[in-house]
Motif scaffolding. Structure first.
Motif, PDB file in Angstrom:
ATOM      1  N   ILE A   6       0.866  -1.178   0.000  1.00 47.57           N
ATOM      2  CA  ILE A   6       0.000   0.000   0.000  1.00 47.57           C
ATOM      3  C   ILE A   6       0.900   1.225   0.000  1.00 47.57           C
ATOM      4  O   ILE A   6       1.753   1.385   0.875  1.00 47.57           O
ATOM      5  N   SER A   7       0.736   2.076  -0.985  1.00 44.03           N
ATOM      6  CA  SER A   7       1.600   3.251  -1.125  1.00 44.03           C
ATOM      7  C   SER A   7       1.313   4.270  -0.030  1.00 44.03           C
ATOM      8  O   SER A   7       0.321   4.175   0.698  1.00 44.03           O
ATOM      9  N   ALA A   8       2.181   5.263   0.075  1.00 43.00           N
ATOM     10  CA  ALA A   8       2.035   6.283   1.101  1.00 43.00           C
ATOM     11  C   ALA A   8       0.719   7.049   0.975  1.00 43.00           C
ATOM     12  O   ALA A   8       0.189   7.555   1.974  1.00 43.00           O
ATOM     13  N   ASP A   9       0.174   7.129  -0.246  1.00 43.26           N
ATOM     14  CA  ASP A   9      -1.107   7.819  -0.428  1.00 43.26           C
ATOM     15  C   ASP A   9      -2.296   6.868  -0.424  1.00 43.26           C
ATOM     16  O   ASP A   9      -3.406   7.236  -0.812  1.00 43.26           O
ATOM     17  N   GLY A  10      -2.069   5.622   0.017  1.00 46.23           N
ATOM     18  CA  GLY A  10      -3.170   4.687   0.240  1.00 46.23           C
ATOM     19  C   GLY A  10      -3.575   3.821  -0.940  1.00 46.23           C
ATOM     20  O   GLY A  10      -4.550   3.087  -0.852  1.00 46.23           O
ATOM     21  N   ARG A  11      -2.818   3.865  -2.027  1.00 49.59           N
ATOM     22  CA  ARG A  11      -3.182   3.062  -3.189  1.00 49.59           C
ATOM     23  C   ARG A  11      -2.642   1.642  -3.065  1.00 49.59           C
ATOM     24  O   ARG A  11      -1.506   1.429  -2.629  1.00 49.59           O
ATOM     25  N   ARG A  12      -3.464   0.676  -3.464  1.00 47.56           N
ATOM     26  CA  ARG A  12      -3.015  -0.719  -3.492  1.00 47.56           C
ATOM     27  C   ARG A  12      -2.174  -0.953  -4.744  1.00 47.56           C
ATOM     28  O   ARG A  12      -2.523  -0.485  -5.823  1.00 47.56           O
ATOM     29  N   GLN A  13      -1.080  -1.698  -4.588  1.00 48.60           N
ATOM     30  CA  GLN A  13      -0.214  -2.011  -5.717  1.00 48.60           C
ATOM     31  C   GLN A  13      -0.065  -3.541  -5.787  1.00 48.60           C
ATOM     32  O   GLN A  13       0.799  -4.128  -5.133  1.00 48.60           O
ATOM     33  N   PRO A  14      -0.929  -4.195  -6.570  1.00 45.96           N
ATOM     34  CA  PRO A  14      -0.892  -5.661  -6.622  1.00 45.96           C
ATOM     35  C   PRO A  14       0.350  -6.220  -7.289  1.00 45.96           C
ATOM     36  O   PRO A  14       0.670  -7.400  -7.122  1.00 45.96           O
ATOM     37  N   LEU A  15       1.061  -5.395  -8.051  1.00 45.99           N
ATOM     38  CA  LEU A  15       2.271  -5.863  -8.722  1.00 45.99           C
ATOM     39  C   LEU A  15       3.516  -5.630  -7.867  1.00 45.99           C
ATOM     40  O   LEU A  15       4.638  -5.663  -8.363  1.00 45.99           O
ATOM     41  N   LEU A  16       3.304  -5.423  -6.585  1.00 44.84           N
ATOM     42  CA  LEU A  16       4.349  -5.460  -5.576  1.00 44.84           C
ATOM     43  C   LEU A  16       3.729  -6.168  -4.382  1.00 44.84           C
ATOM     44  O   LEU A  16       3.178  -5.566  -3.465  1.00 44.84           O
ATOM     45  N   GLY A  17       3.759  -7.489  -4.457  1.00 45.98           N
ATOM     46  CA  GLY A  17       3.098  -8.287  -3.439  1.00 45.98           C
ATOM     47  C   GLY A  17       3.735  -9.652  -3.286  1.00 45.98           C
ATOM     48  O   GLY A  17       4.425 -10.134  -4.192  1.00 45.98           O
ATOM     49  N   LEU A  18       3.496 -10.246  -2.138  1.00 44.62           N
ATOM     50  CA  LEU A  18       4.005 -11.575  -1.829  1.00 44.62           C
ATOM     51  C   LEU A  18       2.793 -12.451  -1.537  1.00 44.62           C
ATOM     52  O   LEU A  18       2.029 -12.162  -0.604  1.00 44.62           O
ATOM     53  N   TYR A  19       2.608 -13.492  -2.359  1.00 44.83           N
ATOM     54  CA  TYR A  19       1.371 -14.254  -2.320  1.00 44.83           C
ATOM     55  C   TYR A  19       1.637 -15.741  -2.143  1.00 44.83           C
ATOM     56  O   TYR A  19       2.676 -16.259  -2.585  1.00 44.83           O
ATOM     57  N   SER A  20       0.673 -16.418  -1.530  1.00 42.23           N
ATOM     58  CA  SER A  20       0.740 -17.875  -1.428  1.00 42.23           C
ATOM     59  C   SER A  20       0.777 -18.473  -2.833  1.00 42.23           C
ATOM     60  O   SER A  20      -0.104 -18.201  -3.657  1.00 42.23           O
ATOM     61  N   THR A  21       1.783 -19.291  -3.087  1.00 41.46           N
ATOM     62  CA  THR A  21       1.883 -19.919  -4.409  1.00 41.46           C
ATOM     63  C   THR A  21       0.675 -20.796  -4.677  1.00 41.46           C
ATOM     64  O   THR A  21       0.100 -20.759  -5.779  1.00 41.46           O
ATOM     65  N   ALA A  22       0.272 -21.574  -3.686  1.00 40.78           N
ATOM     66  CA  ALA A  22      -0.880 -22.463  -3.872  1.00 40.78           C
ATOM     67  C   ALA A  22      -2.144 -21.667  -4.166  1.00 40.78           C
ATOM     68  O   ALA A  22      -2.960 -22.060  -5.020  1.00 40.78           O
ATOM     69  N   ALA A  23      -2.316 -20.535  -3.480  1.00 41.74           N
ATOM     70  CA  ALA A  23      -3.505 -19.720  -3.713  1.00 41.74           C
ATOM     71  C   ALA A  23      -3.482 -19.099  -5.106  1.00 41.74           C
ATOM     72  O   ALA A  23      -4.513 -19.058  -5.804  1.00 41.74           O
ATOM     73  N   LEU A  24      -2.308 -18.623  -5.538  1.00 40.03           N
ATOM     74  CA  LEU A  24      -2.212 -18.083  -6.895  1.00 40.03           C
ATOM     75  C   LEU A  24      -2.523 -19.148  -7.938  1.00 40.03           C
ATOM     76  O   LEU A  24      -3.266 -18.897  -8.895  1.00 40.03           O
ATOM     77  N   GLU A  25      -1.950 -20.336  -7.764  1.00 41.40           N
ATOM     78  CA  GLU A  25      -2.202 -21.415  -8.720  1.00 41.40           C
ATOM     79  C   GLU A  25      -3.679 -21.789  -8.736  1.00 41.40           C
ATOM     80  O   GLU A  25      -4.245 -22.055  -9.810  1.00 41.40           O
ATOM     81  N   ARG A  26      -4.310 -21.777  -7.583  1.00 40.92           N
ATOM     82  CA  ARG A  26      -5.751 -22.071  -7.504  1.00 40.92           C
ATOM     83  C   ARG A  26      -6.554 -21.046  -8.296  1.00 40.92           C
ATOM     84  O   ARG A  26      -7.458 -21.404  -9.070  1.00 40.92           O
TER      85      ARG A  26
END
Length: 208
Positions: A132-152
């Motif tokens: 989440i940037s300093a101005d509150g925006r979500r940035q999904p292309l800077l994230g750490l995700y469960s591999t199993a959840a992504l594959e699902r």
């Protein structure tokens, strides 16, 4: 924390006149090199996009299908490349339990990665952490995700129409994610030459 990395480097760069973002330079390194540095702790890394020069040995490559099909399709291509990579002699190739997803156009992303890891390690049960940037925006292309959840979710998307030009937020919508405030400037990205100038980013590296 064990994680793999999917580095996204396959956009059209239309607002840069087609100049690939990955080859722009900041502080003596290309943006792609800086993205790989930000992912330095990864067990394996894959760069998704057109062929790249000078990748360090062991870096995987992949291409979204069709080319320029968007970041959601690129994430899927990166996951497939990680899952299909050759095993080391005498061992089985296994994907890491977590996957760092990182667009190559954020020169200060390294400042955020350690924060994402720390917050995720302290939150059992979460399926990922999104910057989440300093101005509150979500940035999904800077994230750490469960591999199993992504594959699902990739499998579910393929079953319901595919990922060509699909929304990354849509791909991640069902994950239990931590919104993680990250250091100011770490999500700043390059979409235009004005963005590049504001960040002190130079044009592509010249080769002799």
């Amino acid at each position: 924390m064990e994680f793999d990395a999917v580095i996204l480097a396959g956009g059209r760069s239309s607002r840069l006149g087609g100049v690939p973002k990955s080859g722009l330079e900041y502080d003596g390194a290309t943006l792609l090199e800086r993205a790989l540095q930000a992912a330095r702790g990864a067990r394996a890394a894959v760069v998704v996009g057109p062929p790249q020069q000078g990748l360090r040995p062991g870096t995987l490559t992949a291409r979204e299908d069709p080319p320029f099909a968007g970041p959601a399709a690129a994430i899927a291509a990166g996951l497939a490349a990680l899952a299909g990579r050759p095993a080391a002699p005498g061992s089985a190739a296994e994907t890491a339990p977590w996957t760092l997803v990182l667009a190559c156009d954020m020169p200060h992303a390294r400042d955020a990665v350690a924060v994402l890891i720390r917050e995720l390690e302290g939150s059992p049960g979460a399926e990922g952490a999104m910057a989440i940037s300093a101005d509150g925006r979500r940035q999904p292309l800077l994230g750490l995700y469960s591999t199993a959840a992504l594959e699902r979710e990739v499998a579910a998307a393929h079953d319901s129409g595919g990922l060509v030009n699909a929304s990354v937020f849509g791909l991640l919508a069902r994950l239990e994610l931590l919104p993680v405030p990250v250091p100011s400037g770490s999500t700043d990205d390059v979409d235009t030459w004005e963005d590049a100038a504001a960040l002190g980013i130079d044009g592509p590296r010249r080769t002799s």
